[in-house]
Design a protein around this motif. Structure first.
Motif, PDB file in Angstrom:
ATOM      1  N   ILE A   1     -75.576 -97.635  53.645  1.00 26.69           N
ATOM      2  CA  ILE A   1     -74.771 -96.622  52.957  1.00 26.69           C
ATOM      3  C   ILE A   1     -74.057 -97.314  51.797  1.00 26.69           C
ATOM      4  N   PRO A   2     -74.290 -96.842  50.565  1.00 26.31           N
ATOM      5  CA  PRO A   2     -73.649 -97.504  49.420  1.00 26.31           C
ATOM      6  C   PRO A   2     -72.137 -97.288  49.419  1.00 26.31           C
ATOM      7  N   SER A   3     -71.428 -98.245  48.868  1.00 27.08           N
ATOM      8  CA  SER A   3     -69.975 -98.116  48.787  1.00 27.08           C
ATOM      9  C   SER A   3     -69.603 -97.108  47.714  1.00 27.08           C
ATOM     10  N   TYR A   4     -68.384 -96.639  47.760  1.00 22.25           N
ATOM     11  CA  TYR A   4     -67.894 -95.675  46.787  1.00 22.25           C
ATOM     12  C   TYR A   4     -67.971 -96.235  45.372  1.00 22.25           C
ATOM     13  N   LYS A   5     -67.655 -97.507  45.202  1.00 28.15           N
ATOM     14  CA  LYS A   5     -67.674 -98.120  43.870  1.00 28.15           C
ATOM     15  C   LYS A   5     -69.076 -98.113  43.273  1.00 28.15           C
ATOM     16  N   VAL A   6     -70.087 -98.319  44.090  1.00 31.21           N
ATOM     17  CA  VAL A   6     -71.470 -98.296  43.613  1.00 31.21           C
ATOM     18  C   VAL A   6     -71.827 -96.893  43.122  1.00 31.21           C
ATOM     19  N   ILE A   7     -71.448 -95.900  43.902  1.00 35.50           N
ATOM     20  CA  ILE A   7     -71.736 -94.506  43.541  1.00 35.50           C
ATOM     21  C   ILE A   7     -70.954 -94.101  42.302  1.00 35.50           C
ATOM     22  N   GLU A   8     -69.694 -94.473  42.243  1.00 34.18           N
ATOM     23  CA  GLU A   8     -68.864 -94.141  41.091  1.00 34.18           C
ATOM     24  C   GLU A   8     -69.456 -94.749  39.820  1.00 34.18           C
ATOM     25  N   SER A   9     -69.910 -95.971  39.887  1.00 34.91           N
ATOM     26  CA  SER A   9     -70.518 -96.641  38.744  1.00 34.91           C
ATOM     27  C   SER A   9     -71.789 -95.912  38.305  1.00 34.91           C
ATOM     28  N   ALA A  10     -72.601 -95.516  39.255  1.00 31.28           N
ATOM     29  CA  ALA A  10     -73.842 -94.806  38.945  1.00 31.28           C
ATOM     30  C   ALA A  10     -73.560 -93.461  38.296  1.00 31.28           C
ATOM     31  N   MET A  11     -72.502 -92.787  38.742  1.00 28.21           N
ATOM     32  CA  MET A  11     -72.160 -91.477  38.207  1.00 28.21           C
ATOM     33  C   MET A  11     -71.657 -91.566  36.770  1.00 28.21           C
ATOM     34  N   GLN A  12     -71.144 -92.695  36.358  1.00 31.22           N
ATOM     35  CA  GLN A  12     -70.602 -92.844  35.016  1.00 31.22           C
ATOM     36  C   GLN A  12     -71.629 -93.392  34.028  1.00 31.22           C
ATOM     37  N   GLN A  13     -72.828 -93.627  34.496  1.00 25.78           N
ATOM     38  CA  GLN A  13     -73.874 -94.177  33.641  1.00 25.78           C
ATOM     39  C   GLN A  13     -74.262 -93.184  32.561  1.00 25.78           C
ATOM     40  N   GLY A  14     -74.668 -93.733  31.436  1.00 26.73           N
ATOM     41  CA  GLY A  14     -75.288 -92.911  30.408  1.00 26.73           C
ATOM     42  C   GLY A  14     -76.750 -92.724  30.771  1.00 26.73           C
ATOM     43  N   LEU A  15     -77.518 -92.277  29.828  1.00 22.51           N
ATOM     44  CA  LEU A  15     -78.941 -92.085  30.064  1.00 22.51           C
ATOM     45  C   LEU A  15     -79.649 -93.439  30.121  1.00 22.51           C
ATOM     46  N   THR A  16     -80.590 -93.557  31.020  1.00 25.36           N
ATOM     47  CA  THR A  16     -81.367 -94.790  31.120  1.00 25.36           C
ATOM     48  C   THR A  16     -82.472 -94.785  30.067  1.00 25.36           C
ATOM     49  N   ASP A  17     -83.029 -95.939  29.791  1.00 26.52           N
ATOM     50  CA  ASP A  17     -84.134 -96.040  28.833  1.00 26.52           C
ATOM     51  C   ASP A  17     -85.317 -95.192  29.296  1.00 26.52           C
TER      52      ASP A  17
END
Length: 93
Positions: A8-24
């Motif tokens: 189960i990913p940590s909250y910080k991992v999920i929060e970081s993923a949610m703030q990502q811009g568009l990937t290449d």
């Protein structure tokens, strides 16, 4: 037993993923869909948003609008881009 819960990913991992811009990969996908529709002389380009998180969906909409694309339909699952009707912006003198 603790190793099972490590999946189960940590909250910080999920929060970081949610703030990502568009990937290449996402940018290349959208570009390909627009170019394919244009080459096929379609009026609209369909972009499936299944692999996009909510932040990326918003960002894509903003980017497309900033590039003067008109979005015919916008949902959580897809965007339909009207390729025949550019957004007209009036400048004030």
């Amino acid at each position: 037993m603790a190793n099972r819960y490590d999946k189960i990913p940590s909250y910080k991992v999920i929060e970081s993923a949610m703030q990502q811009g568009l990937t290449d990969k996402q940018i290349a996908y959208v570009k390909s869909e627009i170019e394919t529709a244009a080459l096929q002389n379609d009026d609209k380009a369909y972009v499936d948003l299944i692999g996009f998180n909510p932040s990326q969906k918003r960002k894509l909409g903003q980017v497309l609008k900033s590039k003067d694309y008109q979005l015919s339909e916008e949902s959580n699952w897809s965007i339909l881009i009207n390729l025949k009707a550019p957004v007209i912006r009036f400048k004030q003198f």
